[in-house]
Scaffold this motif. Sequence first.
Motif, PDB file in Angstrom:
ATOM      1  N   PHE A 153       0.862  -1.184   0.000  1.00  0.00           N
ATOM      2  CA  PHE A 153       0.000   0.000   0.000  1.00  0.00           C
ATOM      3  C   PHE A 153       0.895   1.230   0.000  1.00  0.00           C
ATOM      4  O   PHE A 153       1.756   1.375   0.881  1.00  0.00           O
ATOM      5  CB  PHE A 153      -0.903   0.013   1.246  1.00  0.00           C
ATOM      6  CG  PHE A 153      -1.756  -1.216   1.381  1.00  0.00           C
ATOM      7  CD1 PHE A 153      -2.884  -1.378   0.601  1.00  0.00           C
ATOM      8  CD2 PHE A 153      -1.420  -2.202   2.287  1.00  0.00           C
ATOM      9  CE1 PHE A 153      -3.675  -2.517   0.717  1.00  0.00           C
ATOM     10  CE2 PHE A 153      -2.206  -3.343   2.421  1.00  0.00           C
ATOM     11  CZ  PHE A 153      -3.335  -3.499   1.636  1.00  0.00           C
ATOM     12  N   GLY A 154       0.707   2.087  -1.001  1.00  0.00           N
ATOM     13  CA  GLY A 154       1.607   3.223  -1.103  1.00  0.00           C
ATOM     14  C   GLY A 154       0.990   4.404  -1.823  1.00  0.00           C
ATOM     15  O   GLY A 154      -0.206   4.441  -2.114  1.00  0.00           O
ATOM     16  N   SER A 155       1.846   5.363  -2.124  1.00  0.00           N
ATOM     17  CA  SER A 155       1.458   6.581  -2.829  1.00  0.00           C
ATOM     18  C   SER A 155       1.974   6.524  -4.261  1.00  0.00           C
ATOM     19  O   SER A 155       2.706   5.594  -4.646  1.00  0.00           O
ATOM     20  CB  SER A 155       2.067   7.801  -2.130  1.00  0.00           C
ATOM     21  OG  SER A 155       3.483   7.790  -2.305  1.00  0.00           O
ATOM     22  N   ARG A 156       1.629   7.534  -5.022  1.00  0.00           N
ATOM     23  CA  ARG A 156       2.115   7.638  -6.403  1.00  0.00           C
ATOM     24  C   ARG A 156       3.639   7.562  -6.464  1.00  0.00           C
ATOM     25  O   ARG A 156       4.203   6.783  -7.238  1.00  0.00           O
ATOM     26  CB  ARG A 156       1.642   8.966  -6.997  1.00  0.00           C
ATOM     27  CG  ARG A 156       2.130   9.238  -8.412  1.00  0.00           C
ATOM     28  CD  ARG A 156       1.931  10.704  -8.765  1.00  0.00           C
ATOM     29  NE  ARG A 156       2.820  11.542  -7.970  1.00  0.00           N
ATOM     30  CZ  ARG A 156       2.739  12.873  -7.893  1.00  0.00           C
ATOM     31  NH1 ARG A 156       1.782  13.515  -8.539  1.00  0.00           N
ATOM     32  NH2 ARG A 156       3.588  13.565  -7.158  1.00  0.00           N
ATOM     33  N   ASP A 157       4.320   8.341  -5.640  1.00  0.00           N
ATOM     34  CA  ASP A 157       5.764   8.472  -5.779  1.00  0.00           C
ATOM     35  C   ASP A 157       6.520   7.220  -5.345  1.00  0.00           C
ATOM     36  O   ASP A 157       7.516   6.848  -5.964  1.00  0.00           O
ATOM     37  CB  ASP A 157       6.256   9.679  -4.981  1.00  0.00           C
ATOM     38  CG  ASP A 157       5.811  10.994  -5.585  1.00  0.00           C
ATOM     39  OD1 ASP A 157       5.161  10.978  -6.643  1.00  0.00           O
ATOM     40  OD2 ASP A 157       6.101  12.052  -4.981  1.00  0.00           O
ATOM     41  N   VAL A 158       6.064   6.564  -4.276  1.00  0.00           N
ATOM     42  CA  VAL A 158       6.797   5.377  -3.830  1.00  0.00           C
ATOM     43  C   VAL A 158       6.558   4.198  -4.781  1.00  0.00           C
ATOM     44  O   VAL A 158       7.462   3.392  -5.019  1.00  0.00           O
ATOM     45  CB  VAL A 158       6.447   5.033  -2.366  1.00  0.00           C
ATOM     46  CG1 VAL A 158       5.038   4.479  -2.230  1.00  0.00           C
ATOM     47  CG2 VAL A 158       7.475   4.064  -1.793  1.00  0.00           C
ATOM     48  N   PHE A 159       5.375   4.115  -5.390  1.00  0.00           N
ATOM     49  CA  PHE A 159       5.172   3.102  -6.431  1.00  0.00           C
ATOM     50  C   PHE A 159       6.035   3.416  -7.653  1.00  0.00           C
ATOM     51  O   PHE A 159       6.561   2.508  -8.302  1.00  0.00           O
ATOM     52  CB  PHE A 159       3.704   3.023  -6.826  1.00  0.00           C
ATOM     53  CG  PHE A 159       2.853   2.189  -5.899  1.00  0.00           C
ATOM     54  CD1 PHE A 159       3.336   1.015  -5.350  1.00  0.00           C
ATOM     55  CD2 PHE A 159       1.565   2.572  -5.585  1.00  0.00           C
ATOM     56  CE1 PHE A 159       2.555   0.239  -4.503  1.00  0.00           C
ATOM     57  CE2 PHE A 159       0.774   1.810  -4.736  1.00  0.00           C
ATOM     58  CZ  PHE A 159       1.265   0.637  -4.194  1.00  0.00           C
ATOM     59  N   ALA A 160       6.188   4.692  -7.979  1.00  0.00           N
ATOM     60  CA  ALA A 160       7.050   5.070  -9.102  1.00  0.00           C
ATOM     61  C   ALA A 160       8.494   4.673  -8.826  1.00  0.00           C
ATOM     62  O   ALA A 160       9.201   4.192  -9.726  1.00  0.00           O
ATOM     63  CB  ALA A 160       6.945   6.572  -9.362  1.00  0.00           C
ATOM     64  N   GLU A 161       8.949   4.854  -7.589  1.00  0.00           N
ATOM     65  CA  GLU A 161      10.307   4.447  -7.225  1.00  0.00           C
ATOM     66  C   GLU A 161      10.490   2.939  -7.401  1.00  0.00           C
ATOM     67  O   GLU A 161      11.504   2.471  -7.931  1.00  0.00           O
ATOM     68  CB  GLU A 161      10.598   4.855  -5.782  1.00  0.00           C
ATOM     69  CG  GLU A 161      11.780   4.158  -5.124  1.00  0.00           C
ATOM     70  CD  GLU A 161      13.107   4.401  -5.809  1.00  0.00           C
ATOM     71  OE1 GLU A 161      14.027   3.581  -5.607  1.00  0.00           O
ATOM     72  OE2 GLU A 161      13.250   5.402  -6.560  1.00  0.00           O
ATOM     73  N   SER A 162       9.502   2.151  -6.981  1.00  0.00           N
ATOM     74  CA  SER A 162       9.583   0.701  -7.151  1.00  0.00           C
ATOM     75  C   SER A 162       9.602   0.328  -8.628  1.00  0.00           C
ATOM     76  O   SER A 162      10.321  -0.602  -9.042  1.00  0.00           O
ATOM     77  CB  SER A 162       8.406   0.021  -6.458  1.00  0.00           C
ATOM     78  OG  SER A 162       8.413   0.278  -5.070  1.00  0.00           O
ATOM     79  N   ALA A 163       8.809   1.030  -9.434  1.00  0.00           N
ATOM     80  CA  ALA A 163       8.799   0.775 -10.876  1.00  0.00           C
ATOM     81  C   ALA A 163      10.181   0.991 -11.477  1.00  0.00           C
ATOM     82  O   ALA A 163      10.654   0.191 -12.304  1.00  0.00           O
ATOM     83  CB  ALA A 163       7.772   1.678 -11.565  1.00  0.00           C
ATOM     84  N   MET A 164      10.871   2.038 -11.055  1.00  0.00           N
ATOM     85  CA  MET A 164      12.193   2.317 -11.599  1.00  0.00           C
ATOM     86  C   MET A 164      13.214   1.278 -11.144  1.00  0.00           C
ATOM     87  O   MET A 164      14.117   0.902 -11.904  1.00  0.00           O
ATOM     88  CB  MET A 164      12.645   3.724 -11.199  1.00  0.00           C
ATOM     89  CG  MET A 164      11.798   4.849 -11.793  1.00  0.00           C
ATOM     90  SD  MET A 164      11.646   4.749 -13.603  1.00  0.00           S
ATOM     91  CE  MET A 164      13.366   4.890 -14.099  1.00  0.00           C
ATOM     92  N   ALA A 165      13.081   0.786  -9.903  1.00  0.00           N
ATOM     93  CA  ALA A 165      13.992  -0.263  -9.424  1.00  0.00           C
ATOM     94  C   ALA A 165      13.829  -1.536 -10.241  1.00  0.00           C
ATOM     95  O   ALA A 165      14.809  -2.209 -10.583  1.00  0.00           O
ATOM     96  CB  ALA A 165      13.727  -0.540  -7.940  1.00  0.00           C
ATOM     97  N   LEU A 166      12.593  -1.869 -10.587  1.00  0.00           N
ATOM     98  CA  LEU A 166      12.335  -3.066 -11.397  1.00  0.00           C
ATOM     99  C   LEU A 166      12.805  -2.864 -12.837  1.00  0.00           C
ATOM    100  O   LEU A 166      13.352  -3.789 -13.455  1.00  0.00           O
ATOM    101  CB  LEU A 166      10.846  -3.397 -11.351  1.00  0.00           C
ATOM    102  CG  LEU A 166      10.381  -3.965 -10.005  1.00  0.00           C
ATOM    103  CD1 LEU A 166       8.882  -3.746  -9.817  1.00  0.00           C
ATOM    104  CD2 LEU A 166      10.721  -5.453  -9.910  1.00  0.00           C
ATOM    105  N   ALA A 167      12.585  -1.675 -13.386  1.00  0.00           N
ATOM    106  CA  ALA A 167      13.058  -1.388 -14.743  1.00  0.00           C
ATOM    107  C   ALA A 167      14.585  -1.464 -14.803  1.00  0.00           C
ATOM    108  O   ALA A 167      15.162  -1.960 -15.789  1.00  0.00           O
ATOM    109  CB  ALA A 167      12.571  -0.014 -15.188  1.00  0.00           C
ATOM    110  N   HIS A 168      15.239  -0.979 -13.759  1.00  0.00           N
ATOM    111  CA  HIS A 168      16.705  -1.055 -13.695  1.00  0.00           C
ATOM    112  C   HIS A 168      17.159  -2.515 -13.701  1.00  0.00           C
ATOM    113  O   HIS A 168      18.108  -2.888 -14.416  1.00  0.00           O
ATOM    114  CB  HIS A 168      17.205  -0.352 -12.431  1.00  0.00           C
ATOM    115  CG  HIS A 168      18.688  -0.440 -12.234  1.00  0.00           C
ATOM    116  ND1 HIS A 168      19.586   0.341 -12.933  1.00  0.00           N
ATOM    117  CD2 HIS A 168      19.436  -1.233 -11.419  1.00  0.00           C
ATOM    118  CE1 HIS A 168      20.813   0.035 -12.567  1.00  0.00           C
ATOM    119  NE2 HIS A 168      20.756  -0.913 -11.650  1.00  0.00           N
TER     120      HIS A 168
END
Length: 223
Positions: A153-168
């Motif tokens: 459960f999170g906010s827009r920005d912390v989900f975006a951070e997770s998305a970038m970690a997975l893309a990396h």
Amino acid sequence: MRLNLTEFRPRTGPREHRVVQPRDTLRHTSLTAPEPVGMILGDHDGLNRLAGLFSFAAYSRHTVVHIPLRDGVPPDEGWGQRVDLVLAHHSYGLRPSKWPELRHALTAGRPLSVRTDEARTERDAVGWRRRWGRADFRDHLRHTTHARTFFLFGSRDVFAESAMALAHAAGWGPRQERVAQGYSALVSGIAGLTQPPGGGHPYEVMVCFKAYPPYAHFKRPGA
């Protein structure tokens, strides 16, 4: 990135929900629950699509993203309980105890195609990182495991951070040494997980790349 999804509109009591799933199984990607250390282990396609699903979740405040990761090929390494993944905004009010009832109601879905905005996702992830470490920082990922499902459960920005970690991990994982011989490579992790009070070992979810066999067909980029 284009995502092919299935959309469901189940009802529980008076409330209608919007739940989406990836249309095709992430066959070579798995998740083990953090107890306290968990792991996402996936190939390029799986990690890349997970990144897109986190990005979609970041900007879909009124949608539950359900990723049935137990349906794929069982991994040949790792530890702990294999679980599915659910992403929802803090404000959605999803209760994990009610998830089995809601999941049972996921019938008669319809095809849905969406596109994610990688540039916007990266901007919001950078904003999250800039705030990380401040004394008043509160933008964490709340998490729990229930009914063989890991909830974030999170906010827009912390989900975006997770998305970038997975893309990396999707981009750089195939470049790591020995992955062409079937070894996994730790590339990144899911940041911002809430931690238990009083110390103890921190909760972690590592993100690891692993090609799927036959490995003779896998070539490292640039090799």
